[in-house]
Design an enzyme around this catalytic site. Structure first.
Site, PDB file in Angstrom:
ATOM      1  N   GLY A  51       0.732  -1.403  -0.095  1.00  0.00           N
ATOM      2  CA  GLY A  51       0.189  -0.150   0.058  1.00  0.00           C
ATOM      3  C   GLY A  51       1.121   0.991  -0.373  1.00  0.00           C
ATOM      4  O   GLY A  51       1.604   1.307  -0.826  1.00  0.00           O
ATOM      5  N   CYS A  52       0.483   2.911   0.552  1.00  0.00           N
ATOM      6  CA  CYS A  52       0.706   3.804   0.748  1.00  0.00           C
ATOM      7  C   CYS A  52       2.516   3.102   1.271  1.00  0.00           C
ATOM      8  O   CYS A  52       2.882   3.236   2.008  1.00  0.00           O
ATOM      9  CB  CYS A  52       0.390   4.837   1.828  1.00  0.00           C
ATOM     10  SG  CYS A  52       1.860   6.072   1.706  1.00  0.00           S
ATOM     11  N   PHE A  53       3.233   4.056   0.172  1.00  0.00           N
ATOM     12  CA  PHE A  53       4.976   3.467   0.564  1.00  0.00           C
ATOM     13  C   PHE A  53       5.816   4.108   1.733  1.00  0.00           C
ATOM     14  O   PHE A  53       5.813   3.999   2.020  1.00  0.00           O
ATOM     15  CB  PHE A  53       5.629   3.625  -0.607  1.00  0.00           C
ATOM     16  CG  PHE A  53       5.179   5.184  -1.163  1.00  0.00           C
ATOM     17  CD1 PHE A  53       5.058   6.235  -1.076  1.00  0.00           C
ATOM     18  CD2 PHE A  53       5.965   5.194  -3.269  1.00  0.00           C
ATOM     19  CE1 PHE A  53       4.640   7.126  -1.894  1.00  0.00           C
ATOM     20  CE2 PHE A  53       5.609   6.275  -3.863  1.00  0.00           C
ATOM     21  CZ  PHE A  53       4.728   6.631  -3.286  1.00  0.00           C
TER      22      PHE A  53
END
Length: 208
Positions: A42-44
Site C-alpha cells: 500500500g502507501c509507500f
C-alpha cells in the site's frame, strides 16, 4: 474520508519542501556484500518506517514496480493505469539482518487478506506483493506465506502476490522518508486511513 483526499491533505507541505526533500530522494547504491529486497504494502510512506528501524538495513527507498511504464510519475501510478504498485526497495546487510526477518516485518505491516487494496487505498497500485530478486528470496517468501496460511491465524485466504522483481523506479524526492520530513501530516494520513487500527485487528498490539 476518501483516500485520495487524505493523501492530498497530507501532502499540503510538498510544494514548499520539495526542493529540500528532493536532495534526500536518491536511492542508496548497493555495495558489495549488500542485498536488495522489494515489497509492496500500500502507501509507500507507511512501509519505509518499519524497515528503517531494523539493524542491518542500509537504506529504504519509496518507488514503483511491477508495471510496464518506464519512469512513471506519482500521478501516473496513482491513476492505476501503469500496472505499477507503490513499493519500497530495501538495501540490507545480510550479515546483520536476513531476508526472513524482512519478510516477517513485511507481513506484520500489511493486510494480506485484501486484494488490490490496502486499508483506505484501493486499486492495483496499492496491492500487496513480495517482489523476489533471486531463487532464495522466492523460496523464503513462498515458505513464509505457506506457514502463515497453515497457522490458521486468518479465516480468509492470503492474497498477497509473490512475483519476480522487475525494474524498480524510485519515486519523486518529496516522497522519500515522508514520515520524517512531514511527521504531522504523515500521522494524520495514517490514522485516518485506519492502517494501525486494522493492523491491530490482524496482528495484535505491537510490542512497543
Amino acid at each position: 474520508m476518501d483516500s485520495r483526499l487524505l493523501r492530498a491533505v497530507a501532502a499540503l507541505a510538498f510544494t514548499a519542501a520539495a526542493s529540500i526533500a528532493a536532495a534526500q530522494g536518491a536511492p542508496g547504491t548497493t555495495e558489495p556484500g549488500h542485498k536488495t529486497a522489494i515489497f509492496a504494502g500500500g502507501c509507500f510512506w507507511c512501509m519505509e518506517h518499519p524497515f528503517d528501524e531494523l539493524e542491518g538495513v542500509i537504506s529504504v527507498t519509496s518507488g514503483y514496480t511491477g508495471g510496464t511504464k518506464a519512469n512513471p510519475t506519482y500521478e501516473e501510478v496513482s491513476s492505476g493505469t501503469t500496472g505499477h504498485a507503490e513499493s519500497v526497495q530495501v538495501v540490507y546487510d545480510p550479515a546483520k539482518v536476513n531476508y526472513q526477518k524482512l519478510v516477517d516485518v513485511f507481513w506484520h505491516n500489511i493486510d494480506p487478506l485484501t486484494a488490490n487494496a490496502q486499508f483506505c487505498d484501493h486499486g492495483t497500485q496499492y496491492r500487496s506483493a513480495i517482489f523476489y530478486t533471486d531463487d532464495e528470496q522466492k523460496r523464503v517468501a513462498d515458505a513464509s506465506k505457506e506457514a502463515l496460511a497453515k497457522s490458521h491465524r486468518f479465516d480468509k485466504p492470503i492474497v498477497t502476490q509473490i512475483v519476480a522483481a522487475t525494474t524498480f523506479w524510485p519515486a519523486e524526492g518529496y516522497h522519500q522518508h515522508y514520515y520524517k520530513t512531514h511527521p504531522v501530516q504523515y500521522k494524520f494520513y495514517r490514522y485516518n486511513c485506519g492502517r494501525d487500527q486494522r493492523l491491530e485487528q490482524l496482528w495484535g498490539k505491537p510490542n512497543s
